[in-house]
Motif scaffolding. Structure first.
Motif, PDB file in Angstrom:
ATOM      1  N   GLU A 295     -14.064 -21.944  30.002  1.00 58.39           N
ATOM      2  CA  GLU A 295     -15.465 -21.599  30.235  1.00 58.39           C
ATOM      3  C   GLU A 295     -16.297 -22.862  30.440  1.00 58.39           C
ATOM      4  O   GLU A 295     -17.154 -22.925  31.333  1.00 58.39           O
ATOM      5  CB  GLU A 295     -16.013 -20.796  29.051  1.00 58.39           C
ATOM      6  CG  GLU A 295     -15.598 -19.339  29.036  1.00 58.39           C
ATOM      7  CD  GLU A 295     -16.530 -18.469  29.873  1.00 58.39           C
ATOM      8  OE1 GLU A 295     -17.356 -19.012  30.625  1.00 58.39           O
ATOM      9  OE2 GLU A 295     -16.418 -17.232  29.759  1.00 58.39           O
ATOM     10  N   HIS A 296     -16.045 -23.879  29.635  1.00 57.81           N
ATOM     11  CA  HIS A 296     -16.867 -25.089  29.700  1.00 57.81           C
ATOM     12  C   HIS A 296     -16.356 -26.076  30.749  1.00 57.81           C
ATOM     13  O   HIS A 296     -17.172 -26.746  31.394  1.00 57.81           O
ATOM     14  CB  HIS A 296     -16.961 -25.708  28.306  1.00 57.81           C
ATOM     15  CG  HIS A 296     -17.744 -24.846  27.375  1.00 57.81           C
ATOM     16  ND1 HIS A 296     -19.114 -24.902  27.280  1.00 57.81           N
ATOM     17  CD2 HIS A 296     -17.361 -23.833  26.547  1.00 57.81           C
ATOM     18  CE1 HIS A 296     -19.541 -23.994  26.424  1.00 57.81           C
ATOM     19  NE2 HIS A 296     -18.492 -23.328  25.960  1.00 57.81           N
ATOM     20  N   ARG A 297     -15.065 -26.130  30.956  1.00 57.62           N
ATOM     21  CA  ARG A 297     -14.562 -26.965  32.051  1.00 57.62           C
ATOM     22  C   ARG A 297     -15.026 -26.429  33.397  1.00 57.62           C
ATOM     23  O   ARG A 297     -15.540 -27.173  34.245  1.00 57.62           O
ATOM     24  CB  ARG A 297     -13.026 -27.008  32.020  1.00 57.62           C
ATOM     25  CG  ARG A 297     -12.436 -27.992  33.017  1.00 57.62           C
ATOM     26  CD  ARG A 297     -10.971 -27.741  33.286  1.00 57.62           C
ATOM     27  NE  ARG A 297     -10.759 -26.551  34.127  1.00 57.62           N
ATOM     28  CZ  ARG A 297      -9.563 -26.181  34.596  1.00 57.62           C
ATOM     29  NH1 ARG A 297      -8.482 -26.875  34.268  1.00 57.62           N
ATOM     30  NH2 ARG A 297      -9.451 -25.112  35.347  1.00 57.62           N
ATOM     31  N   ALA A 342     -15.483 -32.243  28.988  1.00 56.63           N
ATOM     32  CA  ALA A 342     -14.996 -33.567  29.390  1.00 56.63           C
ATOM     33  C   ALA A 342     -13.953 -33.463  30.500  1.00 56.63           C
ATOM     34  O   ALA A 342     -13.959 -34.252  31.457  1.00 56.63           O
ATOM     35  CB  ALA A 342     -14.408 -34.292  28.178  1.00 56.63           C
ATOM     36  N   ALA A 343     -13.068 -32.471  30.385  1.00 51.65           N
ATOM     37  CA  ALA A 343     -12.048 -32.285  31.419  1.00 51.65           C
ATOM     38  C   ALA A 343     -12.690 -31.947  32.760  1.00 51.65           C
ATOM     39  O   ALA A 343     -12.240 -32.391  33.822  1.00 51.65           O
ATOM     40  CB  ALA A 343     -11.076 -31.186  31.000  1.00 51.65           C
ATOM     41  N   MET A 346     -14.063 -35.014  34.293  1.00 53.17           N
ATOM     42  CA  MET A 346     -12.992 -35.877  34.817  1.00 53.17           C
ATOM     43  C   MET A 346     -12.258 -35.258  35.999  1.00 53.17           C
ATOM     44  O   MET A 346     -11.362 -35.873  36.570  1.00 53.17           O
ATOM     45  CB  MET A 346     -12.004 -36.208  33.691  1.00 53.17           C
ATOM     46  CG  MET A 346     -12.595 -37.126  32.634  1.00 53.17           C
ATOM     47  SD  MET A 346     -11.385 -37.672  31.394  1.00 53.17           S
ATOM     48  CE  MET A 346     -11.046 -36.118  30.543  1.00 53.17           C
ATOM     49  N   GLY A 347     -12.614 -34.013  36.358  1.00 52.45           N
ATOM     50  CA  GLY A 347     -12.058 -33.417  37.567  1.00 52.45           C
ATOM     51  C   GLY A 347     -10.785 -32.622  37.388  1.00 52.45           C
ATOM     52  O   GLY A 347     -10.125 -32.299  38.382  1.00 52.45           O
ATOM     53  N   GLU A 348     -10.435 -32.249  36.157  1.00 50.71           N
ATOM     54  CA  GLU A 348      -9.231 -31.448  35.961  1.00 50.71           C
ATOM     55  C   GLU A 348      -9.416 -30.060  36.576  1.00 50.71           C
ATOM     56  O   GLU A 348     -10.458 -29.433  36.420  1.00 50.71           O
ATOM     57  CB  GLU A 348      -8.939 -31.296  34.474  1.00 50.71           C
ATOM     58  CG  GLU A 348      -7.704 -30.442  34.184  1.00 50.71           C
ATOM     59  CD  GLU A 348      -7.572 -30.084  32.716  1.00 50.71           C
ATOM     60  OE1 GLU A 348      -6.897 -30.833  31.998  1.00 50.71           O
ATOM     61  OE2 GLU A 348      -8.173 -29.068  32.301  1.00 50.71           O
ATOM     62  N   VAL A 349      -8.397 -29.591  37.277  1.00 49.86           N
ATOM     63  CA  VAL A 349      -8.429 -28.252  37.872  1.00 49.86           C
ATOM     64  C   VAL A 349      -7.107 -27.548  37.586  1.00 49.86           C
ATOM     65  O   VAL A 349      -6.129 -28.166  37.170  1.00 49.86           O
ATOM     66  CB  VAL A 349      -8.670 -28.308  39.400  1.00 49.86           C
ATOM     67  CG1 VAL A 349     -10.042 -28.870  39.708  1.00 49.86           C
ATOM     68  CG2 VAL A 349      -7.590 -29.112  40.105  1.00 49.86           C
ATOM     69  N   GLY A 350      -7.089 -26.221  37.863  1.00 52.75           N
ATOM     70  CA  GLY A 350      -5.865 -25.448  37.678  1.00 52.75           C
ATOM     71  C   GLY A 350      -5.569 -25.167  36.218  1.00 52.75           C
ATOM     72  O   GLY A 350      -6.428 -25.299  35.345  1.00 52.75           O
ATOM     73  N   GLN A 351      -4.342 -24.797  35.951  1.00 55.30           N
ATOM     74  CA  GLN A 351      -3.927 -24.518  34.578  1.00 55.30           C
ATOM     75  C   GLN A 351      -3.844 -25.832  33.810  1.00 55.30           C
ATOM     76  O   GLN A 351      -3.170 -26.769  34.240  1.00 55.30           O
ATOM     77  CB  GLN A 351      -2.566 -23.826  34.556  1.00 55.30           C
ATOM     78  CG  GLN A 351      -2.118 -23.406  33.165  1.00 55.30           C
ATOM     79  CD  GLN A 351      -0.768 -22.688  33.175  1.00 55.30           C
ATOM     80  OE1 GLN A 351      -0.054 -22.718  34.181  1.00 55.30           O
ATOM     81  NE2 GLN A 351      -0.424 -22.040  32.083  1.00 55.30           N
ATOM     82  N   PRO A 352      -4.515 -25.940  32.655  1.00 57.37           N
ATOM     83  CA  PRO A 352      -4.443 -27.184  31.883  1.00 57.37           C
ATOM     84  C   PRO A 352      -2.996 -27.504  31.503  1.00 57.37           C
ATOM     85  O   PRO A 352      -2.231 -26.599  31.143  1.00 57.37           O
ATOM     86  CB  PRO A 352      -5.289 -26.875  30.644  1.00 57.37           C
ATOM     87  CG  PRO A 352      -6.186 -25.752  31.058  1.00 57.37           C
ATOM     88  CD  PRO A 352      -5.398 -24.942  32.028  1.00 57.37           C
ATOM     89  N   SER A 353      -2.641 -28.756  31.573  1.00 52.49           N
ATOM     90  CA  SER A 353      -1.261 -29.152  31.279  1.00 52.49           C
ATOM     91  C   SER A 353      -0.871 -28.787  29.844  1.00 52.49           C
ATOM     92  O   SER A 353       0.261 -28.379  29.584  1.00 52.49           O
ATOM     93  CB  SER A 353      -1.064 -30.639  31.531  1.00 52.49           C
ATOM     94  OG  SER A 353      -1.956 -31.406  30.736  1.00 52.49           O
ATOM     95  N   TRP A 354      -1.804 -28.905  28.904  1.00 54.90           N
ATOM     96  CA  TRP A 354      -1.475 -28.605  27.508  1.00 54.90           C
ATOM     97  C   TRP A 354      -1.160 -27.113  27.344  1.00 54.90           C
ATOM     98  O   TRP A 354      -0.306 -26.751  26.536  1.00 54.90           O
ATOM     99  CB  TRP A 354      -2.612 -29.027  26.569  1.00 54.90           C
ATOM    100  CG  TRP A 354      -3.944 -28.394  26.838  1.00 54.90           C
ATOM    101  CD1 TRP A 354      -4.964 -28.920  27.580  1.00 54.90           C
ATOM    102  CD2 TRP A 354      -4.422 -27.117  26.365  1.00 54.90           C
ATOM    103  NE1 TRP A 354      -6.045 -28.061  27.600  1.00 54.90           N
ATOM    104  CE2 TRP A 354      -5.735 -26.946  26.856  1.00 54.90           C
ATOM    105  CE3 TRP A 354      -3.869 -26.116  25.559  1.00 54.90           C
ATOM    106  CZ2 TRP A 354      -6.511 -25.822  26.592  1.00 54.90           C
ATOM    107  CZ3 TRP A 354      -4.620 -24.992  25.290  1.00 54.90           C
ATOM    108  CH2 TRP A 354      -5.934 -24.851  25.796  1.00 54.90           C
TER     109      TRP A 354
END
Length: 360
Positions: A295-297, A342-343, A346-354
């Motif tokens: 939601e926040h990313r 924060a993610a 930083m431009g993270e997209v898609g399914q989070p790696s974690w």
């Protein structure tokens, strides 16, 4: 010669889709999907529709869904007249089964087992791709798996779209507790100065007076729980954006379609259990970390794409949500909100790696 003609005609018929393609994305919630299909079985005879389900929960969930739908009292029966499941096989689906609605024999139910967790937008697009190559359909009805549409819900959507020329049309979404309390009238409005979306009509009684034209002016997107999208609109704006993975993809799609017209079919009534897949309807401390994180990313991604000047406001909103989680004794989700924000920055997209690693 006659045999060749009949075979060609049979193949051509199999490649056509009914007037409306109903698309549902599931994730290990076979009971919800069975309830949704049971409700769809009672729909008005017109317009005709076929159903396309993407199961994101892996092979065991796919098999469980088939078992649930094919029970003696289930909504589906095997499609024995023409077996052509291979026509929808692709790298996206590791298996596809074709059923039919038991109470609506002309309605095909296609169930695809996704090659992995594609997310919500990816699950929708997994069917929009092959549907683009098929004739017959004039619109897509996106439904959450935990919805139960009333008998005339689809007919009202299509009638409104055709009468007004709207590209996307939303329904009256009711809380699924039988109270007839409105969750959405059509969809959501984006509050630019608060960098958040609000549900239009939240808390109204279903039979309360309302101004459809005013609601349509306020709408920035139909609710993703029930949205009818014309084929022309999809061809103009493209599919959902899979970079969101989950949350904000429907709002993003609606904002992109707004130039072509957003509508509200008030007579389209859809009950929604809310959050049975994502857990978003639970108490603050019980909401899954992934839900809060995305939601926040994705709020950051959405604002950066459509309202970049409001990015500081969205950051401030995430910080306030984090504080609210902390004050409500949900420190884990307080951190998830900050980490998600924060993610996004930083431009993270898609399914989070974690999350992908946890699922292995």
């Amino acid at each position: 010669m006659d045999g060749s003609i009949k075979e060609a005609e049979s193949t051509q018929t199999a490649q056509r889709v009914a007037a409306v393609a109903v698309v549902i994305v599931g994730f290990k919630n076979a009971d919800d999907i069975a309830g949704c299909l049971t409700a769809l079985s009672a729909s008005l005879p017109s317009p005709g529709f076929d159903i396309f389900i993407c199961e994101n929960g892996g092979r065991p969930a796919f098999e469980q869904l088939l078992d649930e739908l094919l029970q003696a009292d289930g909504p589906c029966a095997p499609a024995t007249d023409f077996e052509c499941s291979d026509q929808f096989q692709s790298a996206t689906f590791v298996d596809v089964h074709r059923l039919r609605l038991r109470e609506r024999p002309g309605c095909d139910v296609w169930i695809g087992c996704a090659s992995g967790n594609l997310g919500y937008a990816g699950g929708i697009n997994a069917w929009l791709g092959p549907l683009a190559e098929r004739d017959g359909w004039k619109g897509v009805w996106i439904l959450n798996p935990d919805t139960e549409p009333e008998r005339g819900a689809l007919a009202a959507l299509v009638e409104h779209a055709e009468a007004t020329g709207k590209a996307m049309v939303g329904s009256t979404i009711l809380d699924g507790d039988g109270s007839r309390s409105v969750r959405f009238r059509g969809g959501v409005h984006w509050q630019k100065l608060r960098a958040r979306s609000v549900a239009i009509g939240l808390g109204d009684r279903a039979d309360a007076l309302h101004d459809v034209q005013l609601i349509e002016r306020e709408m920035d997107s139909p609710s993703g729980a029930s949205m009818y999208v014309t084929r022309a609109c999809i061809e103009a704006i493209g599919p959902m954006d899979e970079r969101y993975f989950l949350f904000f993809e429907d709002l993003d799609w609606g904002v992109r379609a707004k130039q072509f017209g957003l509508g509200y079919a008030s007579a389209s009534i859809v009950a929604h259990k809310r959050g049975t897949t994502t857990g978003s309807a639970k108490a603050p401390g019980e909401i899954p970390k992934l839900t809060v994180y995305l939601e926040h990313r994705n709020g950051i991604h959405f604002v950066r794409r459509h309202f970049p000047w409001a990015l500081p406001l969205r950051v401030a909103a995430s910080c306030l949500y984090s504080l609210r989680f902390l004050l409500r004794n949900a420190p884990g989700n307080s951190l998830a909100a900050i980490h998600g924000m924060a993610a996004g920055l930083m431009g993270e997209v898609g399914q989070p790696s974690w999350h992908r690693n946890q699922a292995k």
